[in-house]
Design an enzyme around this catalytic site. Structure first.
Site, PDB file in Angstrom:
ATOM      1  N   ILE B 121     -16.712 -39.158 -13.315  1.00 45.85           N
ATOM      2  CA  ILE B 121     -17.221 -38.419 -12.163  1.00 45.85           C
ATOM      3  C   ILE B 121     -18.017 -37.214 -12.621  1.00 45.85           C
ATOM      4  CG2 ILE B 121     -16.666 -37.259 -10.025  1.00 45.85           C
ATOM      5  CD1 ILE B 121     -14.148 -38.939  -9.835  1.00 45.85           C
ATOM      6  N   GLU B 123     -18.027 -33.492 -15.492  1.00 41.62           N
ATOM      7  CA  GLU B 123     -17.352 -32.613 -16.437  1.00 41.62           C
ATOM      8  C   GLU B 123     -17.292 -31.223 -15.839  1.00 41.62           C
ATOM      9  OE1 GLU B 123     -19.105 -32.335 -20.301  1.00 41.62           O
ATOM     10  OE2 GLU B 123     -17.837 -30.624 -20.798  1.00 41.62           O
ATOM     11  N   GLY B 124     -16.097 -30.729 -15.639  1.00 37.32           N
ATOM     12  CA  GLY B 124     -15.938 -29.400 -15.070  1.00 37.32           C
ATOM     13  C   GLY B 124     -15.653 -28.395 -16.155  1.00 37.32           C
ATOM     14  N   TYR B 126     -12.880 -27.123 -16.886  1.00 38.03           N
ATOM     15  CA  TYR B 126     -11.582 -27.289 -17.541  1.00 38.03           C
ATOM     16  C   TYR B 126     -11.328 -28.690 -18.059  1.00 38.03           C
ATOM     17  CZ  TYR B 126     -10.903 -22.798 -15.628  1.00 38.03           C
ATOM     18  OH  TYR B 126     -11.062 -21.486 -15.339  1.00 38.03           O
ATOM     19  N   LYS B 144      -7.980 -36.339 -14.314  1.00 40.34           N
ATOM     20  CA  LYS B 144      -8.647 -35.165 -14.861  1.00 40.34           C
ATOM     21  C   LYS B 144      -8.058 -34.878 -16.226  1.00 40.34           C
ATOM     22  CE  LYS B 144      -9.228 -30.270 -13.948  1.00 40.34           C
ATOM     23  NZ  LYS B 144      -9.228 -29.250 -12.915  1.00 40.34           N
ATOM     24  N   ASP B 242     -10.702 -19.134  -7.569  1.00 38.38           N
ATOM     25  CA  ASP B 242     -11.957 -19.803  -7.925  1.00 38.38           C
ATOM     26  C   ASP B 242     -12.420 -20.701  -6.784  1.00 38.38           C
ATOM     27  OD1 ASP B 242     -14.173 -20.316  -9.414  1.00 38.38           O
ATOM     28  OD2 ASP B 242     -13.236 -21.818 -10.701  1.00 38.38           O
TER      29      ASP B 242
END
Lengths: 300, 472
Positions: B121, B123-124, B126, B144, B242
């Site tokens: 999906i 890359e965030g 974290y 995740k 956040d």
């Protein structure tokens, strides 16, 4: 709701631990928990963090093989982990230093006269790195065994609320009240070290009630003549069990001290030696020796 | 040892006399229990026979869990104790109803091999997120993976905090953490995956791709869901820290869920000292930018205000390039704080070096001008959310009860929400352009900055097509 409750050990988990004789398990649990408590004090950690670490330590012991890793390493790793997620983290270097000290011959945990010889707990850079890497590996193992559930509810705040409800601090009994409260907290701290793993079998409400019951008896406090513990959702039966468990703790400690001759901490080697001796079996001893050699190799 | 100690507890003299009777009672109970056990076993066996082998194991676990929940004190009764005593003493009184709290249990993590990866999906900040399917149940989830950047500290604390808070939370508008799984090789725990609800969209990507912005009724529904989730967090002493559009997920049934708890933490009253290095810059409240060490739920409310503005325009509201630029953009939009409007702000660490213009314009006017289509109640709400003084911002509960949500158009039912093609479900996503949440470390200090020039060119600005009806 989870601010009030803890996950409890299942019956299956409690009965799975039959790899070692009961009395050896008792020793391991008591000495490892005591080591965590001592390290928490030296690291100047708030008691709630040390307490959480000890609860997590026992939870870990119920999942993984108790002999799989050195007990003191697991203690250090859980304490590091608990402090890390709290608001007062401690560095790996502080943790390793404190544990090196507590496991050395100069450790204040050893009974009898102890000569403080800094050479015995000096941690060289190389051994620090080895120790650190071992801790980080065990941290992962502990998290894995707990399913990453690190939440622990402690009974201390409940105990204070209960004491207030009982009117312990009201009026002119303030000084007596704080003495009473102190004793209650001391019992709750004691319960952390109990090899009966009271924090894993009983909810915080019951632990708080039992600690108050014992403290009240000792301080001669006048308690209501009805079954007051029911107000705090504690059954008489449960209360009885906890009171006996806590009341018998002094005798247990004395027995342990005698068994291990005032040693500060028991190790896997100690446990294996006792096992070998009780078996009196040469072949068994050979196996243990090989196992030990293997462990030392892995540790190095 | 146990039996000896038990008798010490049962020091009641009546006990001795009643011993025989008690024994009889005990036997009766034992028999009744054995019977019950037998029945339960039969029921379990019948149920198990129907299910497939893999599902069977799970079912039994669930069942035993349910059993524990419905009769939580059952296990405790296994220990033969002074229960009989209690009957003697409380013979006349009705047995008290005690609260029992099922606390759950803990067990080893399952392996990630139990899930089949479908597609990546994104890359965030974290970790990586991918869509996957539970091979036993067929359920589609989001996996995740935690980033293990600081390997010298072990498992990163942000990841652990995220797991801890998510495990605790149970709310329809907060993404649910189903479990944590680990990589196949358990000799070294390096691959850690959070198994989360899969939702088709994140609000950020959706807003970028939409041809038309959301309708006011839809915006209301989204804001109500977001804020009820935040309200749940705040009443449970959790700060998200956040909130931003890319952390808000939306499924095709119009349900919004808050995700990414990597910055979240528990707080208290009075607030503890916390780092100001939180919240993605564009959504960061002025008190954080000014270096306040003690802050509270109002920082999340500010972020909600920013998201409110973003939902209206499909553009992030305050896109500062750095801390100073962000602050000047905030002052431009929301006015200049004064000792009257925000008592004590001058004492904040970074406020000392600021030089602010002498005659500040009234707060709110610029915001109303920027969103001319908003009703009076709507703009009043937005202005209050973007109050510079954190104490003046409404809390989550006040937000939910605001008149804006009661007037027409009414919030749209989630069932009536439009659906959109899901990027997460089918194709690779565009790289996101929002700056990431700040990295833990040293707090940058704001250098002495001259803000007095912000409004200098204001008179020369074009006033638009004369549609300034909303401007008060």
């Amino acid at each position: 709701m989870s601010h009030l409750t803890n996950p409890l050990a299942t019956v299956g988990q409690l009965y799975q631990r039959d790899t070692l004789p009961e009395e050896l398990q008792t020793s391991i649990l008591y000495y490892t928990a005591r080591l965590t408590q001592a390290a928490g004090i030296l690291l100047r950690l708030p008691q709630d963090i040390t307490a959480q670490a000890n609860v997590l330590l026992f939870r870990y012991f119920l999942v993984d093989d108790i002999m799989a890793r050195e007990f003191s390493d697991i203690s250090a790793a859980t304490l590091y982990l608990t402090a890390k997620i709290s608001s007062s983290p401690r560095s790996l270097r502080s943790i390793t230093n404190v544990y090196a000290y507590l496991l050395s011959p100069s450790s204040p945990l050893n009974t009898g006269p102890v000569a403080n010889n800094p050479d015995t707990y000096y941690l060289s850079e190389a051994s620090y790195i080895i120790f650190r890497n071992r801790l980080l590996n065990i941290e992962g193992q502990v998290l894995n065994a707990l399913g990453f559930n690190t939440h622990v509810t402690l009974p201390y705040p409940l105990a204070i609320t209960y004491l207030q409800t009982l009117g312990v601090f009201a009026g002119d009994s303030k000084e007596k009240g704080s003495k009473f409260a102190k004793r209650t907290i001391e019992y709750l701290n004691t319960a952390l070290l109990s090899p009966q793993m009271l924090y894993l079998t009983h909810q915080p409400a019951s632990l708080a009630t039992a600690a108050i019951y014992l403290a009240a008896k000792e301080e001669g406090a006048k308690m209501p003549e009805v079954e007051w513990w029911e107000v705090f959702d504690c059954e008489r039966e449960e209360l009885g069990f906890l009171v006996v468990a806590l009341g018998s703790f002094r005798a247990l400690v004395e027995r342990e001290e005698k068994r291990w001759e005032g040693r500060g901490m028991v190790t896997r080697r100690d446990v294996r030696d006792v096992m070998a001796k009780s078996n009196g079996n040469g072949q068994e001893e050979e196996e243990t020796r090989m196992g030990r050699l293997l462990d030392e190799k892995i540790a190095a | 040892m146990y039996s000896k100690l038990k008798s010490r507890w049962a020091d009641n003299e009546g006990d001795v006399a009643l011993d025989a009777q008690r024994k009889r009672e005990k036997e009766d109970r034992k028999r009744a229990k054995a019977e019950k056990h037998r029945q339960a076993d039969e029921a379990a066996a019948a149920a198990a026979a129907q299910a497939a082998a893999a599902v069977e194991e799970r079912k039994q676990q669930e069942q035993s869990h349910q059993e524990l929940a419905s009769r939580p004190s059952k296990r405790r009764k296994l220990s033969p104790g002074p229960a009989a005593n209690r009957q003697d003493i409380a013979k006349e009184t009705v047995p008290a109803k005690l609260l029992r709290f099922p606390g759950g249990q803990w067990k080893k993590c399952r392996s990630v091999e139990d899930y089949e990866k479908l597609n990546d999906i994104e890359e965030g900040a974290y970790g990586w997120v991918s869509r996957a399917k539970d091979t036993t149940t067929g359920k589609v989830v989001a996996l995740k993976r935690l980033k293990m950047d600081n390997a010298t500290d072990g498992v990163p604390v942000t990841g652990l905090r995220e797991i801890q808070t998510l495990m605790y939370c149970s709310h329809p508008n907060i993404v649910a953490l189903q479990e944590v799984v680990v990589g196949e090789d358990v000799s070294k725990i390096e691959n850690i995956f959070l198994v989360l609800d899969f939702l088709e969209h994140d609000l950020k990507t959706l807003l970028e791709d939409m041809n038309e912005p959301f309708l006011t009724s839809e915006i209301k529904t989204l804001l109500l869901q977001l804020t009820s989730g935040v309200s749940y967090l705040h009443t449970n002493w959790i700060l998200h820290r956040d909130l931003k559009s890319s952390n808000l997920l939306l499924n095709n049934r119009g349900v919004l869920k808050i995700a990414d708890f990597g910055m979240a933490r528990y707080f208290g009253d009075p607030p503890p000292k916390m780092t100001q290095l939180v919240v993605t810059l564009w959504y960061r409240a002025p008190e954080l930018l000014l270096g306040a060490e003690k802050y509270g739920t109002a920082v999340d409310m500010w972020s909600i205000g920013c998201i409110f503005g973003e939902l209206l325009t499909r553009e992030p509201l305050l896109q500062g390039k750095n801390e100073v630029d962000e602050l000047s953009k905030i002052f431009e939009l929301c006015g200049i704080p004064t000792e009257v409007s925000w008592p004590g702000f001058k004492r904040l660490p970074n406020a000392r070096s600021l030089r602010l213009p002498k005659n500040p314009i009234s707060q709110g006017a610029v915001i109303r001008a920027k969103f001319p289509l908003l009703t009076t109640a709507g703009s009043a709400l937005l202005v209050s959310m973007l109050e510079l003084n954190p104490a003046k911002r409404p809390n989550a509960q006040e937000f939910l009860e605001h008149a804006f949500f009661k007037e027409d158009p009414k919030p749209k039912s989630t069932a009536m929400f439009p659906t959109f093609p899901s990027k997460a479900g089918q194709e690779k996503r565009r790289k996101r352009v929002t700056p990431n949440a700040p990295v833990r470390g040293k707090v940058p200090e704001l250098k002495a900055t001259d803000f007095s020039g912000i409004f200098s060119g204001r008179e020369d600005e074009e006033k638009g097509g004369g549609f300034s009806l909303k401007l008060i």
